[in-house]
Design a protein around this motif. Structure first.
Motif, PDB file in Angstrom:
ATOM      1  N   LEU A 143      -0.828  16.253  11.137  1.00 60.85           N
ATOM      2  CA  LEU A 143      -0.781  15.414   9.951  1.00 60.85           C
ATOM      3  C   LEU A 143      -2.190  15.118   9.451  1.00 60.85           C
ATOM      4  CD1 LEU A 143       1.872  12.934  11.361  1.00 60.85           C
ATOM      5  CD2 LEU A 143       2.273  14.630   9.565  1.00 60.85           C
ATOM      6  N   GLU A 144      -2.351  15.139   8.135  1.00 55.96           N
ATOM      7  CA  GLU A 144      -3.638  14.829   7.517  1.00 55.96           C
ATOM      8  C   GLU A 144      -3.422  13.794   6.419  1.00 55.96           C
ATOM      9  OE1 GLU A 144      -7.351  16.951   5.081  1.00 55.96           O
ATOM     10  OE2 GLU A 144      -5.398  17.928   5.152  1.00 55.96           O
ATOM     11  N   TRP A 145      -4.071  12.660   6.557  1.00 54.37           N
ATOM     12  CA  TRP A 145      -4.008  11.641   5.526  1.00 54.37           C
ATOM     13  C   TRP A 145      -4.764  12.130   4.292  1.00 54.37           C
ATOM     14  CZ3 TRP A 145      -8.012   8.966   3.272  1.00 54.37           C
ATOM     15  CH2 TRP A 145      -7.647   7.917   2.424  1.00 54.37           C
ATOM     16  N   VAL A 146      -4.186  11.938   3.095  1.00 58.31           N
ATOM     17  CA  VAL A 146      -4.754  12.477   1.858  1.00 58.31           C
ATOM     18  C   VAL A 146      -5.329  11.394   0.956  1.00 58.31           C
ATOM     19  CG1 VAL A 146      -4.174  13.690  -0.293  1.00 58.31           C
ATOM     20  CG2 VAL A 146      -3.239  14.495   1.884  1.00 58.31           C
ATOM     21  N   SER A 147      -4.522  10.348   0.719  1.00 56.18           N
ATOM     22  CA  SER A 147      -4.947   9.356  -0.257  1.00 56.18           C
ATOM     23  C   SER A 147      -4.148   8.074  -0.076  1.00 56.18           C
ATOM     24  CB  SER A 147      -4.740   9.896  -1.675  1.00 56.18           C
ATOM     25  OG  SER A 147      -5.215   8.979  -2.641  1.00 56.18           O
ATOM     26  N   ARG A 148      -4.708   6.959  -0.548  1.00 55.35           N
ATOM     27  CA  ARG A 148      -3.994   5.694  -0.460  1.00 55.35           C
ATOM     28  C   ARG A 148      -4.313   4.830  -1.675  1.00 55.35           C
ATOM     29  NH1 ARG A 148      -7.486   0.712   0.949  1.00 55.35           N
ATOM     30  NH2 ARG A 148      -9.526   1.702   0.991  1.00 55.35           N
ATOM     31  N   LEU A 149      -3.346   3.973  -2.005  1.00 59.98           N
ATOM     32  CA  LEU A 149      -3.425   3.122  -3.175  1.00 59.98           C
ATOM     33  C   LEU A 149      -3.026   1.713  -2.766  1.00 59.98           C
ATOM     34  CD1 LEU A 149      -3.561   2.946  -6.356  1.00 59.98           C
ATOM     35  CD2 LEU A 149      -1.139   3.499  -6.347  1.00 59.98           C
ATOM     36  N   SER A 150      -3.850   0.756  -3.133  1.00 59.68           N
ATOM     37  CA  SER A 150      -3.556  -0.625  -2.752  1.00 59.68           C
ATOM     38  C   SER A 150      -2.430  -1.204  -3.612  1.00 59.68           C
ATOM     39  CB  SER A 150      -4.814  -1.481  -2.905  1.00 59.68           C
ATOM     40  OG  SER A 150      -5.196  -1.540  -4.260  1.00 59.68           O
ATOM     41  N   TRP A 186       0.864  -1.165   0.000  1.00 57.04           N
ATOM     42  CA  TRP A 186       0.000   0.000   0.000  1.00 57.04           C
ATOM     43  C   TRP A 186       0.910   1.227   0.000  1.00 57.04           C
ATOM     44  CZ3 TRP A 186      -5.403   0.166   0.351  1.00 57.04           C
ATOM     45  CH2 TRP A 186      -6.035  -1.060   0.558  1.00 57.04           C
ATOM     46  N   MET A 187       0.437   2.292  -0.617  1.00 61.75           N
ATOM     47  CA  MET A 187       1.174   3.559  -0.602  1.00 61.75           C
ATOM     48  C   MET A 187       0.195   4.679  -0.276  1.00 61.75           C
ATOM     49  SD  MET A 187       4.371   2.844  -1.187  1.00 61.75           S
ATOM     50  CE  MET A 187       4.987   4.514  -1.372  1.00 61.75           C
ATOM     51  N   HIS A 188       0.691   5.670   0.452  1.00 60.32           N
ATOM     52  CA  HIS A 188      -0.149   6.764   0.915  1.00 60.32           C
ATOM     53  C   HIS A 188       0.510   8.117   0.628  1.00 60.32           C
ATOM     54  CE1 HIS A 188      -2.293   3.980   3.771  1.00 60.32           C
ATOM     55  NE2 HIS A 188      -1.135   3.367   3.714  1.00 60.32           N
ATOM     56  N   TRP A 189      -0.330   9.156   0.578  1.00 59.73           N
ATOM     57  CA  TRP A 189       0.126  10.534   0.698  1.00 59.73           C
ATOM     58  C   TRP A 189      -0.490  11.119   1.975  1.00 59.73           C
ATOM     59  CZ3 TRP A 189       3.831  12.860  -2.142  1.00 59.73           C
ATOM     60  CH2 TRP A 189       4.152  12.289  -3.389  1.00 59.73           C
ATOM     61  N   VAL A 190       0.352  11.789   2.730  1.00 58.75           N
ATOM     62  CA  VAL A 190      -0.058  12.471   3.956  1.00 58.75           C
ATOM     63  C   VAL A 190       0.491  13.892   3.870  1.00 58.75           C
ATOM     64  CG1 VAL A 190       0.148  12.530   6.476  1.00 58.75           C
ATOM     65  CG2 VAL A 190       0.023  10.322   5.284  1.00 58.75           C
ATOM     66  N   PHE A 195      -7.971   6.952   7.465  1.00 59.37           N
ATOM     67  CA  PHE A 195      -7.068   6.965   8.609  1.00 59.37           C
ATOM     68  C   PHE A 195      -7.072   8.378   9.199  1.00 59.37           C
ATOM     69  CE2 PHE A 195      -4.016   3.446   6.931  1.00 59.37           C
ATOM     70  CZ  PHE A 195      -5.026   2.530   7.049  1.00 59.37           C
ATOM     71  N   THR A 196      -6.975   8.476  10.503  1.00 61.54           N
ATOM     72  CA  THR A 196      -6.947   9.783  11.146  1.00 61.54           C
ATOM     73  C   THR A 196      -5.874   9.833  12.210  1.00 61.54           C
ATOM     74  OG1 THR A 196      -8.841   9.005  12.471  1.00 61.54           O
ATOM     75  CG2 THR A 196      -9.306  10.547  10.681  1.00 61.54           C
ATOM     76  N   PHE A 197      -5.297  11.017  12.356  1.00 59.20           N
ATOM     77  CA  PHE A 197      -4.215  11.256  13.306  1.00 59.20           C
ATOM     78  C   PHE A 197      -4.718  12.061  14.497  1.00 59.20           C
ATOM     79  CE2 PHE A 197      -0.452  10.016  10.880  1.00 59.20           C
ATOM     80  CZ  PHE A 197      -0.916  10.040   9.562  1.00 59.20           C
ATOM     81  N   GLY A 198      -4.073  11.849  15.624  1.00 58.47           N
ATOM     82  CA  GLY A 198      -4.268  12.748  16.741  1.00 58.47           C
ATOM     83  C   GLY A 198      -3.574  14.072  16.450  1.00 58.47           C
ATOM     84  N   GLY A 199      -3.863  15.058  17.276  1.00 60.44           N
ATOM     85  CA  GLY A 199      -3.333  16.396  17.031  1.00 60.44           C
ATOM     86  C   GLY A 199      -1.870  16.586  17.410  1.00 60.44           C
TER      87      GLY A 199
END
Lengths: 115, 112
Positions: free
Chosen positions: A45-52, A33-37, B101-105
């Motif tokens: 931090l904010e999760w943006v997108s993920r690819l299987s 899996w790969m992600h952009w954060v 997915f979510t992160f804490g602050g």
């Protein structure tokens, strides 16, 4: 060496487009899996997108859905994030991360959306 | 979305003393596959995040054994047994059970 290297960040005007790249090395890229954060400097931090693995499943955060497109080129071991209709609140450092559990992160690339 | 809440926001610690960070989720993080996907990340000043702990309590390779994760359901804790100078930074928990997915602050650990 096992690593992720992001590139493509730049200063862009609101409404503009940008394509980020994440080059992977040292591991079998298309089995993860790969992600952009993203992270606004000084903020969280904010999760943006993920690819299987193999690209069969892609998910986006609501904040970018319909504007960002995630893809992977397995021959080049590279992950891409095409960002369209950019807004000021997309300004952030963008990180790619590996694996379902985000066990490896790149150094990040900075996107600034401003006129 | 699952809301993940960390406390405290800031944690001044004396070198050699313990530190504890709390992470609470708005929903149970127990997955149907019987795993609980709660990770801890460390972000040192000027660096990218680095994963320390996965699935609540499993330490990543190279992580000192003074870092320990515990908890279940909606309540989790990261403990640093004896804080060292290199532990300064911001610590984030992240739930990976529910999409997105979510992160804490984040919790900023600093030396007194």
């Amino acid at each position: 060496e096992v690593q992720l290297v992001e590139s493509g960040g730049d200063l862009v005007q609101p409404g503009g487009s940008l394509r980020l790249s994440c080059a992977a090395s040292g591991f079998t890229f298309n089995t993860y899996w790969m992600h952009w954060v993203r992270q606004v400097p000084g903020m969280g931090l904010e999760w943006v997108s993920r690819l299987s693995p193999h690209g069969s499943s892609i998910t986006y955060a609501d904040s970018v859905k319909g504007r960002f497109t995630l893809s992977r080129d397995s021959a080049r071991n590279t992950l891409y994030l095409q960002m369209n209709s950019l807004r000021a609140d997309d300004t952030a450092i963008y990180y790619c991360a590996r694996g379902y559990g985000l066990d490896l992160w790149g150094q990040g690339t900075t996107v600034t959306v401003s006129s | 979305d699952v809301v993940v809440t960390q406390s405290p926001l800031s944690l001044p610690v004396t070198l050699g003393q313990p530190a504890s960070i709390s992470c609470r989720s708005s929903q149970s993080l127990a997955h149907s596959d019987e795993n609980t996907y709660l990770n801890w990340f460390q972000q040192r000043p000027g660096q990218s995040p680095r994963r320390l702990i996965y699935k609540v309590s499993y330490r990543d390779s190279g992580v000192p054994d003074r870092f320990n994760g515990s908890g279940s359901d909606t309540d989790f804790t990261l403990k640093i047994n004896r804080v060292e100078a290199e532990d300064v930074g911001i610590y984030y928990c992240m739930q990976g059970t529910h999409w997105p997915f979510t992160f804490g602050g984040g919790t900023k650990v600093e030396i007194k």
